[in-house]
Design a protein around this motif. Structure first.
Motif, short mmCIF file in Angstrom:
data_model
loop_
_atom_site.label_atom_id
_atom_site.label_comp_id
_atom_site.label_asym_id
_atom_site.label_seq_id
_atom_site.Cartn_x
_atom_site.Cartn_y
_atom_site.Cartn_z
N SER A 170 0.84 -1.10 -0.13
CA SER A 170 0.02 0.02 0.02
C SER A 170 0.96 1.19 -0.03
CB SER A 170 -0.92 0.13 1.20
OG SER A 170 -1.66 1.08 1.43
N ILE A 171 1.98 1.27 0.87
CA ILE A 171 2.88 2.44 0.99
C ILE A 171 3.62 2.48 -0.41
CG2 ILE A 171 4.72 3.23 2.14
CD1 ILE A 171 3.99 1.95 4.55
N ARG A 172 3.91 1.58 -0.91
CA ARG A 172 4.78 1.66 -2.16
C ARG A 172 3.92 2.27 -3.21
NH1 ARG A 172 9.93 -0.43 -1.98
NH2 ARG A 172 9.82 -1.00 -4.24
N ARG A 173 2.68 1.70 -3.38
CA ARG A 173 1.77 1.84 -4.27
C ARG A 173 1.46 3.37 -4.29
NH1 ARG A 173 -1.45 -1.71 -3.58
NH2 ARG A 173 -2.78 -0.78 -2.25
N HIS A 174 1.22 4.31 -3.11
CA HIS A 174 0.97 5.54 -2.92
C HIS A 174 2.09 6.33 -3.26
CE1 HIS A 174 -2.46 4.19 -0.47
NE2 HIS A 174 -3.02 5.68 -0.80
N LEU A 175 3.49 5.83 -3.10
CA LEU A 175 4.73 6.59 -3.36
C LEU A 175 5.10 6.29 -4.90
CD1 LEU A 175 6.92 5.74 -0.52
CD2 LEU A 175 5.72 7.91 -1.05
N GLY A 176 4.14 5.41 -5.46
CA GLY A 176 4.54 5.32 -7.04
C GLY A 176 5.67 4.31 -7.40
N LEU A 177 5.92 3.58 -6.28
CA LEU A 177 6.89 2.59 -6.45
C LEU A 177 6.51 1.21 -6.70
CD1 LEU A 177 9.16 3.44 -3.10
CD2 LEU A 177 9.70 4.14 -5.41
N PRO A 178 7.39 0.18 -7.44
CA PRO A 178 6.85 -0.92 -7.72
C PRO A 178 6.58 -1.90 -6.88
CG PRO A 178 9.17 -0.83 -8.26
CD PRO A 178 8.70 0.54 -7.83
N TYR A 179 5.77 -3.02 -6.97
CA TYR A 179 5.59 -3.90 -5.74
C TYR A 179 7.06 -4.43 -5.38
CZ TYR A 179 4.24 -8.24 -3.44
OH TYR A 179 3.74 -9.29 -2.50
N TRP A 180 7.01 -4.79 -4.17
CA TRP A 180 8.37 -5.50 -3.65
C TRP A 180 7.79 -6.60 -2.41
CZ3 TRP A 180 10.72 -4.97 1.31
CH2 TRP A 180 11.78 -5.67 1.52
N SER A 181 8.19 -7.45 -2.52
CA SER A 181 7.89 -8.81 -1.65
C SER A 181 8.72 -8.82 -0.27
CB SER A 181 7.63 -9.80 -2.18
OG SER A 181 7.50 -11.08 -1.48
N PHE A 182 8.19 -8.64 0.74
CA PHE A 182 9.16 -8.53 2.00
C PHE A 182 9.42 -10.13 2.31
CE2 PHE A 182 10.96 -7.42 5.86
CZ PHE A 182 10.51 -8.41 6.63
#
Length: 271
Positions: free
Chosen positions: A153-165
């Motif tokens: 959710s955070i990365r989506r709002h920042l316009g960053l690609p998906y990253w799997s923890f």
């Protein structure tokens, strides 16, 4: 019940002064095992923890007194400091209450094999990374889904690609295993340079005996979680002993009393 008698006992990573130290189990082990020589392979006292917060319950005193009594009764005790008790590295060759201090030694087994004995923190370039990665890996698996949702959710709002923890955590755990393996090979290489047959160390709290390209690598484990020690028999055989349940009566015995010597295991597998 008569104590088991050995030529040599190797013990490391007791971490006296840490709340995690298993002093009761170590005392029970020392009551039921005797040896001509006891080699303490570092981190017996956790000086780092004691500097942050003093914690020294009676069990810590009891372990120290037990070792001193063994020394008074004729047991040779050699203390090889580790990184947590590095303050003793300023006193090589000194004796304290009959306990010798040495930076490292070469121990000759009864069968003539020679082993380099050292704590192992000298190769900490590997170990520091392994500890952090292993810690991250432990909790990453339990919280991976929740963290992935939040981060996505955070990365989506920042316009960053998906990253799997969770994928990252799995990768780190695999790297931790590789780091441990690298540590073992680096220590084995040190033994090879010393021209000996094997190496006995501690530090990474991972008890094992195995052959690494012609060098017998032995790690004593610890007395925080695994509660393990290495014992040398009168004929030079090595035995990895796990002591997880107190031996309270003659009939009682720890559920995981011991793992047979590396050579015997190899012979059994070959058969």
């Amino acid at each position: 019940m008569e104590p088991r008698k050995f030529r040599t006992l190797f013990i490391s990573d007791v971490h006296l002064g840490s709340k995690a130290a298993q002093t009761d189990l170590l005392l029970d082990f020392l009551r039921h095992h005797e040896a001509e020589t006891v080699i303490l392979v570092g981190d017996i006292v956790d000086g780092w923890r004691l500097k942050r917060s003093w914690h020294w319950p009676q069990g810590c005193n009891d372990v120290v007194q037990k070792l001193l009594r063994k020394a008074r009764k004729g047991t040779r005790i050699v203390y090889i400091p580790g990184n947590h008790d590095e303050f003793l590295r300023d006193f090589p060759g000194m004796h304290f209450g009959g306990i010798e201090v040495a930076d490292r030694i070469v121990h000759e087994m009864a069968d003539g094999r020679k082993y380099l004995v050292l704590h192992g923190d000298q190769f900490d370039v590997v170990v520091h990374n392994a500890r952090l990665i292993a810690y991250l890996g432990d909790w990453a698996y339990d919280t991976a889904i929740a963290i992935n949702v939040v981060l996505a959710s955070i990365r989506r709002h920042l316009g960053l690609p998906y990253w799997s923890f969770s994928s990252w955590a799995k990768l780190k755990v695999k790297k931790a295993v590789n780091f441990i393996g690298a540590f073992q090979h680096v220590v084995a290489e040190e033994a090879r340079r010393a021209g000996v047959d094997g190496v006995i160390c501690g530090h990474i709290h991972h008890a094992v005996m195995e052959d690494l390209d012609g060098i017998h690598y032995v790690n004593t484990g610890d007395w925080v979680e695994s509660c393990t020690a290495i014992a040398e028999h009168a004929d030079g055989r090595l035995e990895l002993i796990t002591w997880l349940v107190p031996l309270t009566t003659d009939k009682d015995r720890p559920e995981s009393a011991s793992v047979l010597d590396f050579k015997r295991e190899a012979d059994m597998q070959a058969a």
